[in-house]
Design a protein around this motif. Structure first.
Motif, short mmCIF file in Angstrom:
data_model
loop_
_atom_site.label_atom_id
_atom_site.label_comp_id
_atom_site.label_asym_id
_atom_site.label_seq_id
_atom_site.Cartn_x
_atom_site.Cartn_y
_atom_site.Cartn_z
N LYS A 1 0.82 -1.23 0.00
CA LYS A 1 0.00 0.00 0.00
C LYS A 1 0.85 1.27 0.00
O LYS A 1 0.45 2.30 0.54
CB LYS A 1 -0.94 0.02 1.21
N ARG A 2 2.07 1.23 -0.60
CA ARG A 2 2.97 2.38 -0.51
C ARG A 2 2.71 3.39 -1.63
O ARG A 2 3.62 3.75 -2.39
CB ARG A 2 4.41 1.92 -0.50
N SER A 3 1.46 3.82 -1.77
CA SER A 3 1.18 4.86 -2.75
C SER A 3 0.15 5.80 -2.15
O SER A 3 -0.52 5.44 -1.18
CB SER A 3 0.68 4.24 -4.05
N PHE A 4 0.02 6.99 -2.73
CA PHE A 4 -0.90 7.97 -2.15
C PHE A 4 -2.36 7.55 -2.31
O PHE A 4 -3.24 8.11 -1.67
CB PHE A 4 -0.66 9.38 -2.72
N VAL A 5 -2.60 6.55 -3.17
CA VAL A 5 -3.95 6.00 -3.26
C VAL A 5 -3.98 4.61 -2.60
O VAL A 5 -4.87 3.79 -2.87
CB VAL A 5 -4.45 5.92 -4.72
N GLY A 6 -3.01 4.37 -1.75
CA GLY A 6 -2.94 3.10 -1.04
C GLY A 6 -2.76 1.94 -2.01
O GLY A 6 -2.19 2.10 -3.09
N GLY A 7 -3.29 0.79 -1.62
CA GLY A 7 -3.14 -0.37 -2.49
C GLY A 7 -4.42 -0.65 -3.26
O GLY A 7 -4.58 -1.73 -3.82
N HIS A 8 -5.33 0.35 -3.29
CA HIS A 8 -6.64 0.10 -3.90
C HIS A 8 -6.56 -0.31 -5.37
O HIS A 8 -7.39 -1.05 -5.86
CB HIS A 8 -7.52 1.34 -3.76
N PHE A 9 -5.54 0.25 -6.06
CA PHE A 9 -5.45 -0.08 -7.49
C PHE A 9 -4.48 -1.23 -7.74
O PHE A 9 -4.25 -1.62 -8.87
CB PHE A 9 -5.00 1.15 -8.28
N ALA A 10 -3.90 -1.75 -6.67
CA ALA A 10 -2.83 -2.73 -6.85
C ALA A 10 -3.24 -4.15 -6.48
O ALA A 10 -2.49 -5.08 -6.70
CB ALA A 10 -1.62 -2.31 -6.03
N ASN A 11 -4.43 -4.28 -5.85
CA ASN A 11 -4.83 -5.63 -5.48
C ASN A 11 -5.08 -6.46 -6.73
O ASN A 11 -5.75 -6.02 -7.65
CB ASN A 11 -6.12 -5.58 -4.65
#
Ligand SMILES: Cc1cc2nc3c(=O)[nH]c(=O)nc-3n(C[C@H](O)[C@H](O)[C@H](O)COP(=O)(O)OP(=O)(O)OC[C@H]3O[C@@H](n4cnc5c(N)ncnc54)[C@H](O)[C@@H]3O)c2cc1C
Length: 638
Positions: free
Chosen positions: A417-427
């Motif tokens: 979750k190391r982004s300013f939009v968390g891990g929402h787009f990375a799951n």
């Protein structure tokens, strides 16, 4: 003989200068442009801390120079340049010698230790691709060793990190490392309280180029992330396993295996040793207002190497990316004007728009605006702006390909979750789980087309009555009457109390309609499109049939593509396009809404498992990436 231009250094300034020059001198067949760098790649220096603290992979900050200049008349040479003979216009490197008529010096900066030369063997610097990898590997090594170290004192020494320099680079490094600590502690089963990150500087507040309030925010954020600030402290020495600093009249010897130096920079060795050009403070080269060396009018100076105070300013241009971009533009213009013998020389008058700072991947600060008026941005917008600016830069260097890979590294494949939009787009969902949905979507398209073929869509005009029938349905529900009755007999409308849920008109250009006629129906009406259809298609039987045939065969192709997982992304895109065309003509009924969202699921490679794309795509990618226009427009498929 050709006029030889050599750009020395493929950093931010060098790459942009060479690209702009190539564009401007495209028609000058008697010009040869060469760019030389000691590395075969361009390094995104501004993201080094992200690699150093394991946020992104190392390949995300290196950009292959051959790719950058593919399909362009620029010769890329890899060589470590040792000397330049400015009188004889001759460059010497470890591999070869290069003659030039015009030289652009863009060799950037390197860390400086303010005379504390004995520090160097005991510290890490953060100014190159290799530096970032070294810090990352060393950090992992420290945690690995600490996880096996039973002696508490020794363990804490291994887990004690010192970053010296509380400017932009130091704060970014400290913040990034602090964000990495909980991840490493979990991985190596270490107590977070055993890890200590310190940031040391002689200044009394971090990032002094920011206004005081933003420095305070920076400090507060660092402390929140358990970084220990040691300000108004001077480094006095370092040795094997320790560093020394002087604060409040006391000499402190701190045990540490990790001393990262970000406290200052000076121009590269090549710039600092170019006495004939006129070396100024920090090894930079004094230039005139056209960015030429004052002593050699055929030598231009770019980026961090420039020492020039623009008209009306009180200090020399900053060693920042914006200065690289602006100087590249001025140099390309002036050098091209020189070669073309025009008088279109422009003076260097850059306008700078402030600075941005990331403290880890989730929090940012920015002090930006116009040349004279700057303001602070809230964290979310600061991070957004930083990513956006990076992407604009990438679009100049490696086009869409690099923007896509940047987004992949920073947002879509970010870990922990190391982004300013968390891990929402990375799951990620294991794509084999989506196979049944893909097959169902494809099969539904095939089923719909068979129904249409059986209904005579390939040989009798039906489009007009089909659309009129839908129009009648909406009109009945919206107004209680249907003045278009053609085909309306097919419609089954249940009696509902309040059939109109949404009827929203946007300046007569778009109308959004959501009605309940037994099942919900959604339509986006675009009157201009309706007029075109009613004028050019509906009145003509042949046109209607042509449209119908096209729709049926497209649906079959999309259906087969999805069922067999062949060209899945393209099939999903066309599936979406079909849905949008229905949405704007007859509207979508609730029973088929799922097809719209199903299309979205497969936009990015959903056929790579249990589909033909698994075998076909690697072969196509291989051929595609070799095509000339693909290289030139940077539309690689990686
Ligand atoms: C960690 C970090 C974070 C930063 N963050 C920001 C930021 O957020 N915003 C910002 O504006 N700036 C930032 N900077 C500063 C910015 O990176 C520099 O201003 C910029 O890189 C300067 O570009 P340049 O082209 O002049 O030099 P560089 O980008 O340093 O490129 C110089 C090139 O010359 C090559 N070279 C040098 N010597 C030789 C030789 N002898 N032979 C062959 N090749 C040679 C090098 O390999 C290199 O590719 C940051 C810097 C660092 C290190």
């Amino acid at each position: 003989m050709k006029t030889r231009i050599v750009v020395l250094g493929a950093g931010y300034a060098g790459v942009l200068t060479a690209k702009k020059l190539e564009k401007k001198l495209k028609k000058q067949k008697d010009v040869k442009i060469t760019i030389i760098d000691k590395n075969p790649f361009h390094t995104m220096l501004t993201e080094l801390h992200e690699v150093a603290a394991g946020r992104v992979e190392e390949e995300s900050i290196r950009i292959n120079l051959k790719r950058v200049f593919a399909g362009r008349d620029v010769n890329v040479v890899t060589d470590n340049i040792t000397t330049v003979d400015y009188d004889n216009k001759l460059i010497s490197g470890e591999v070869g010698k290069y003659e030039y008529d015009y030289l652009v010096l863009a060799t950037g900066s390197k860390p400086t230790f303010y005379g504390l030369t004995d520090l160097e063997p005991h510290l890490f610097t953060l100014w190159s691709y290799e530096d970032a990898i070294k810090i990352h590997e060393h950090t992992l090594d420290m945690f690995r060793k600490a996880s096996k170290e039973p002696n508490e004192e020794k363990r804490k020494e291994l887990l004690s990190f010192y970053i010296v320099g509380a400017g932009l680079t130091g704060v970014e490094m400290a913040g990034e490392l602090a964000e990495y600590v909980p991840i490493l502690c979990k991985k190596f089963e270490i107590k977070e309280s055993d890890v200590k990150i310190h940031i040391v500087d002689a200044v009394d507040r971090p990032v002094p180029i920011f206004p005081k309030k933003l420095s305070q925010k920076t400090l507060a954020r660092l402390e929140k992330m358990n970084v220990i600030p040691i300000l108004e402290a001077k480094i006095t020495g370092a040795g094997e396993g320790y560093l020394e600093y002087y604060k409040d009249g006391v000499h402190v010897k701190a045990a540490t295996k990790t001393f990262i130096w970000t406290a200052g920079i000076q121009a590269s060795d090549l710039s600092s040793s170019s006495e004939p050009l006129g070396v100024a403070r920090g090894g930079r080269i004094e230039t005139d207002e056209y960015l030429r060396s004052k002593n050699y009018s055929n030598v231009y100076v770019a980026g961090d190497n420039i020492f020039y105070t623009p008209e009306g300013e009180t200090s020399p241009v900053p060693q920042m990316v914006e200065n690289c971009e602006a100087s590249a533009k001025t140099i390309a213009n002036n050098l091209a004007a020189d070669i073309k013998k025009t008088d279109k020389q422009e003076k260097y008058a850059p306008k700078f728009h402030g600075a941005m700072l990331c403290i880890g991947g989730r929090y940012g600060l920015a002090y930006v605006g116009t040349h004279t008026k700057k303001f602070a941005l809230p964290s979310f917008f600061a991070m957004f702006a930083k990513h956006l600016i990076n992407m604009v830069y990438f679009s100049h260097v490696l086009g869409w390909n690099k923007i896509a890979s940047y987004l992949k590294h920073e947002i879509f494949r970010i870990k922990n979750k190391r982004s300013f939009v968390g891990g929402h787009f990375a799951n990620t969902t294991p794509s084999f789980l989506t196979v049944p949905l893909r097959v169902l979507l494809g099969a539904t398209w095939i089923f719909i087309s068979i129904e249409k073929i059986q209904g005579g869509w390939l040989n009798t005009p039906q489009l007009a009555s089909f659309v009129a029938s839908a129009d009648a349905f909406y009109e009945y529900l919206l107004y209680g009457v249907a003045d278009t009755v053609a085909g309306a007999t097919e419609i089954v409308i249940e009696t509902v109390n309040n059939p109109v849920w949404i009827d929203f008109d946007i300046f007569g250009l778009v109308r959004i309609i959501l009605v309940d006629g037994g099942e919900l129906a959604f339509k986006i009406q675009i009157p201009m499109m309706d007029t075109m259809l009613n004028t050019f298609v509906m009145p003509y039987d042949n046109m209607q049939i042509m449209f119908q045939v096209a729709v049926v065969f497209t649906q079959i192709a999309v259906g087969l593509g999805l069922v067999f997982g062949l060209f899945t992304s393209l099939s999903a895109l066309v599936s979406l396009a079909l849905q949008v065309s229905f949405l704007t003509s007859t509207g979508l009924y609730m029973s088929t809404w799922w097809m719209f969202f199903g299309g979205i699921v497969f936009l990015f490679g959903g056929g790579s498992t249990f589909g033909l794309d698994y075998y076909v795509m690697p072969v196509i990618k291989g051929y595609w990436n070799k095509l000339g226009f693909v290289k030139k427009w940077y539309i690689y498929h990686d």
